[in-house]
Design an enzyme around this catalytic site. Structure first.
Site, PDB file in Angstrom:
ATOM      1  N   ALA A 149      -4.457  44.607  27.754  1.00 37.04           N
ATOM      2  CA  ALA A 149      -3.401  43.964  28.541  1.00 37.04           C
ATOM      3  C   ALA A 149      -2.157  44.827  28.446  1.00 37.04           C
ATOM      4  CB  ALA A 149      -3.136  42.570  27.993  1.00 37.04           C
ATOM      5  N   GLY A 166      -7.963  43.543  26.061  1.00 33.84           N
ATOM      6  CA  GLY A 166      -8.358  42.904  27.322  1.00 33.84           C
ATOM      7  C   GLY A 166      -9.314  43.763  28.131  1.00 33.84           C
ATOM      8  N   GLU A 182     -12.629  43.006  26.751  1.00 36.06           N
ATOM      9  CA  GLU A 182     -12.947  41.631  27.158  1.00 36.06           C
ATOM     10  C   GLU A 182     -13.340  41.564  28.635  1.00 36.06           C
ATOM     11  OE1 GLU A 182      -9.036  40.507  25.338  1.00 36.06           O
ATOM     12  OE2 GLU A 182     -10.164  38.732  24.762  1.00 36.06           O
ATOM     13  N   GLU A 204      -6.022  44.034  18.987  1.00 35.99           N
ATOM     14  CA  GLU A 204      -4.858  43.146  19.127  1.00 35.99           C
ATOM     15  C   GLU A 204      -4.219  42.830  17.787  1.00 35.99           C
ATOM     16  OE1 GLU A 204      -7.834  42.651  20.679  1.00 35.99           O
ATOM     17  OE2 GLU A 204      -7.515  41.856  22.705  1.00 35.99           O
TER      18      GLU A 204
HETATM   19  C1  HXC Z   1       0.821  49.256  28.326  1.00 31.30           C
HETATM   20  C2  HXC Z   1      -0.222  51.229  27.787  1.00 31.30           C
HETATM   21  C3  HXC Z   1      -1.268  50.546  27.154  1.00 31.30           C
HETATM   22  C4  HXC Z   1      -1.217  49.123  27.148  1.00 31.30           C
HETATM   23  C5  HXC Z   1      -1.638  52.651  26.999  1.00 31.30           C
HETATM   24  N1  HXC Z   1      -0.496  52.535  27.664  1.00 31.30           N
HETATM   25  N2  HXC Z   1      -2.133  51.462  26.666  1.00 31.30           N
HETATM   26  N3  HXC Z   1       0.819  50.589  28.375  1.00 31.30           N
HETATM   27  N4  HXC Z   1      -0.159  48.536  27.753  1.00 31.30           N
HETATM   28  N5  HXC Z   1      -2.176  48.379  26.608  1.00 31.30           N
HETATM   29  C6  HXC Z   1       0.359  53.604  28.194  1.00 31.30           C
HETATM   30  C7  HXC Z   1       1.131  54.289  27.104  1.00 31.30           C
HETATM   31  O1  HXC Z   1       2.303  53.566  26.791  1.00 31.30           O
HETATM   32  C8  HXC Z   1       1.452  55.617  27.754  1.00 31.30           C
HETATM   33  O2  HXC Z   1       2.517  55.464  28.673  1.00 31.30           O
HETATM   34  C9  HXC Z   1       0.201  55.894  28.588  1.00 31.30           C
HETATM   35  O3  HXC Z   1      -0.432  54.643  28.767  1.00 31.30           O
HETATM   36  C10 HXC Z   1      -0.759  56.826  27.871  1.00 31.30           C
HETATM   37  O4  HXC Z   1      -1.051  56.284  26.601  1.00 31.30           O
HETATM   38  P1  HXC Z   1      -0.910  57.146  25.234  1.00 31.30           P
HETATM   39  O5  HXC Z   1      -0.768  56.167  24.119  1.00 31.30           O
HETATM   40  O6  HXC Z   1       0.151  58.189  25.362  1.00 31.30           O
HETATM   41  O7  HXC Z   1      -2.351  57.854  25.213  1.00 31.30           O
HETATM   42  P2  HXC Z   1      -3.167  58.328  23.921  1.00 31.30           P
HETATM   43  O8  HXC Z   1      -2.270  58.937  22.897  1.00 31.30           O
HETATM   44  O9  HXC Z   1      -4.319  59.112  24.458  1.00 31.30           O
HETATM   45  O10 HXC Z   1      -3.730  56.948  23.252  1.00 31.30           O
HETATM   46  C11 HXC Z   1      -4.626  56.140  23.978  1.00 31.30           C
HETATM   47  C12 HXC Z   1      -4.757  54.741  23.300  1.00 31.30           C
HETATM   48  C13 HXC Z   1      -3.337  54.134  23.107  1.00 31.30           C
HETATM   49  C14 HXC Z   1      -5.445  54.882  21.942  1.00 31.30           C
HETATM   50  C15 HXC Z   1      -5.625  53.894  24.213  1.00 31.30           C
HETATM   51  O11 HXC Z   1      -2.626  54.199  24.363  1.00 31.30           O
HETATM   52  C16 HXC Z   1      -3.342  52.711  22.656  1.00 31.30           C
HETATM   53  O12 HXC Z   1      -3.548  52.419  21.472  1.00 31.30           O
HETATM   54  N6  HXC Z   1      -3.061  51.778  23.587  1.00 31.30           N
HETATM   55  C17 HXC Z   1      -2.913  50.349  23.259  1.00 31.30           C
HETATM   56  C18 HXC Z   1      -4.267  49.728  23.013  1.00 31.30           C
HETATM   57  C19 HXC Z   1      -4.131  48.258  22.650  1.00 31.30           C
HETATM   58  O13 HXC Z   1      -3.468  47.904  21.651  1.00 31.30           O
HETATM   59  N7  HXC Z   1      -4.730  47.377  23.463  1.00 31.30           N
HETATM   60  C20 HXC Z   1      -4.633  45.919  23.265  1.00 31.30           C
HETATM   61  C21 HXC Z   1      -3.494  45.352  24.061  1.00 31.30           C
HETATM   62  S1  HXC Z   1      -3.340  43.618  23.814  1.00 31.30           S
HETATM   63  P3  HXC Z   1       3.889  56.318  28.549  1.00 31.30           P
HETATM   64  O14 HXC Z   1       4.735  55.747  29.634  1.00 31.30           O
HETATM   65  O15 HXC Z   1       4.398  56.107  27.175  1.00 31.30           O
HETATM   66  O16 HXC Z   1       3.430  57.724  28.807  1.00 31.30           O
HETATM   67  C22 HXC Z   1      -4.533  42.895  24.744  1.00 31.30           C
HETATM   68  C23 HXC Z   1      -4.602  41.392  24.740  1.00 31.30           C
HETATM   69  C24 HXC Z   1      -5.601  40.836  25.726  1.00 31.30           C
HETATM   70  O17 HXC Z   1      -5.289  43.541  25.383  1.00 31.30           O
HETATM   71  C25 HXC Z   1      -5.430  39.339  25.969  1.00 31.30           C
HETATM   72  C26 HXC Z   1      -4.626  39.012  27.173  1.00 31.30           C
HETATM   73  C27 HXC Z   1      -4.494  37.531  27.462  1.00 31.30           C
END
Ligand code: HXC
Length: 258
Positions: A65, A109, A112, A132
């Protein structure tokens, strides 16, 4: 309909839907989830679609998400919005088969959403995870329930409590995905599978999907009864007559969805 966060191509009765927010690794925001739910509702109604493939980019199916969109929300806002709840319910209500073609990250997400499809085929660079917990929250669109049903309690707890990622080999070994293919071949391979499904009787395909999904919703006896009635009901279709006649006459069946 014109969408901004997804693209759709329809060919040979297969709709290929791509998540398209490359700047955020296809992070799921409310616009994308709304557009995806609308596209699937439309695909369900479209006679030119008999199977659906949902994919992302080579680097990310979806990295979860959108954290930027969620970060400042209060409990009352996420409760009132029911964040992604209505959309994921519409996605899982799709009657036609949906294959998730996962390359790269399917996190939070994103994992999921892949599990909400009917089955997952991934490339050898795929990484699944429910990270998460690292954000101080937990999965919110089915992860604790679906991952547990896919891989069992022990591995699901491990994934949700540590936030670690699972690679493609582990995902295949543990039953999260049905097949792993080389990254460069993911889309052609999945389209081949989808076209095969699209050639079947649509009525039988929908009945098979409904019956398998019953396995997650009910007791074994009730599920078996549901399957038996569906099997019997298919004898009311022309497609059953055609499928069996074609076998006996040693020819390809021509299904007409009747
Ligand atoms: C918003 C995101 C994002 C996310 C990545 N980006 N994941 N933006 N939400 N979930 C953005 C980064 O901010 C960055 O933008 C660009 O995408 C590239 O990501 P990087 O981190 O620079 O890439 P990398 O170093 O290759 O790392 C990849 C990654 C990492 C390991 C996937 O991005 C990461 O850990 N992302 C978050 C994963 C996460 O925690 N997901 C769960 C979310 S909560 P900029 O602008 O900075 O370049 C969830 C809840 C679901 O999903 C339930 C909902 C009801």
């Amino acid at each position: 309909m014109a969408y901004q966060t997804i693209t759709i191509e329809i060919e040979d009765y297969v709709a290929l839907i791509r998540l398209n927010r490359p700047e955020a690794l296809n992070a799921l925001n409310s616009q994308l989830m709304g557009e995806l739910a609308d596209a699937l509702t439309e695909a369900d109604r479209n006679e030119k679609v008999r199977c659906i493939v949902l994919t992302g980019s080579e680097k990310a199916f979806a990295a979860g998400a959108d954290i930027k969109e969620m970060a400042e929300k209060t409990f009352v806002e996420v409760y009132n919005d029911n964040i992604f709840g209505a959309e994921i319910d519409r996605i899982t209500a799709t009657r036609k088969p949906i294959i998730a073609a996962v390359s790269g990250y399917a996190l939070g997400g994103g994992c999921e959403l892949a599990m909400a499809c009917d089955f997952i085929i991934c490339s050898d660079n795929a990484k699944f995870g429910q990270p998460e917990i690292n954000l101080g929250v937990i999965a919110g669109i089915g992860g604790t329930q679906r991952l547990t049903r896919f891989v069992g309690k022990s591995k699901s707890m491990d994934m949700h409590l540590t936030g670690r990622f699972m690679d493609a080999a582990e995902a295949e070994r543990s039953g999260l995905v049905s097949r792993v293919v080389p990254a460069a071949k993911l889309i052609p391979e999945v389209l081949t599978v989808a076209k095969k499904i699209a050639e079947k009787s649509q009525i039988a395909a929908i009945a098979a999907k409904e019956a398998v999904n019953r396995a997650y919703e009910t007791t074994l006896n009730e599920g078996i009864l549901f399957e038996r009635r569906s099997f019997q009901a298919l004898f009311a279709t022309d497609d059953q007559k055609e499928g069996m006649a074609a076998f006996l006459e040693k020819r390809e069946a021509q299904f007409r969805d009747r």
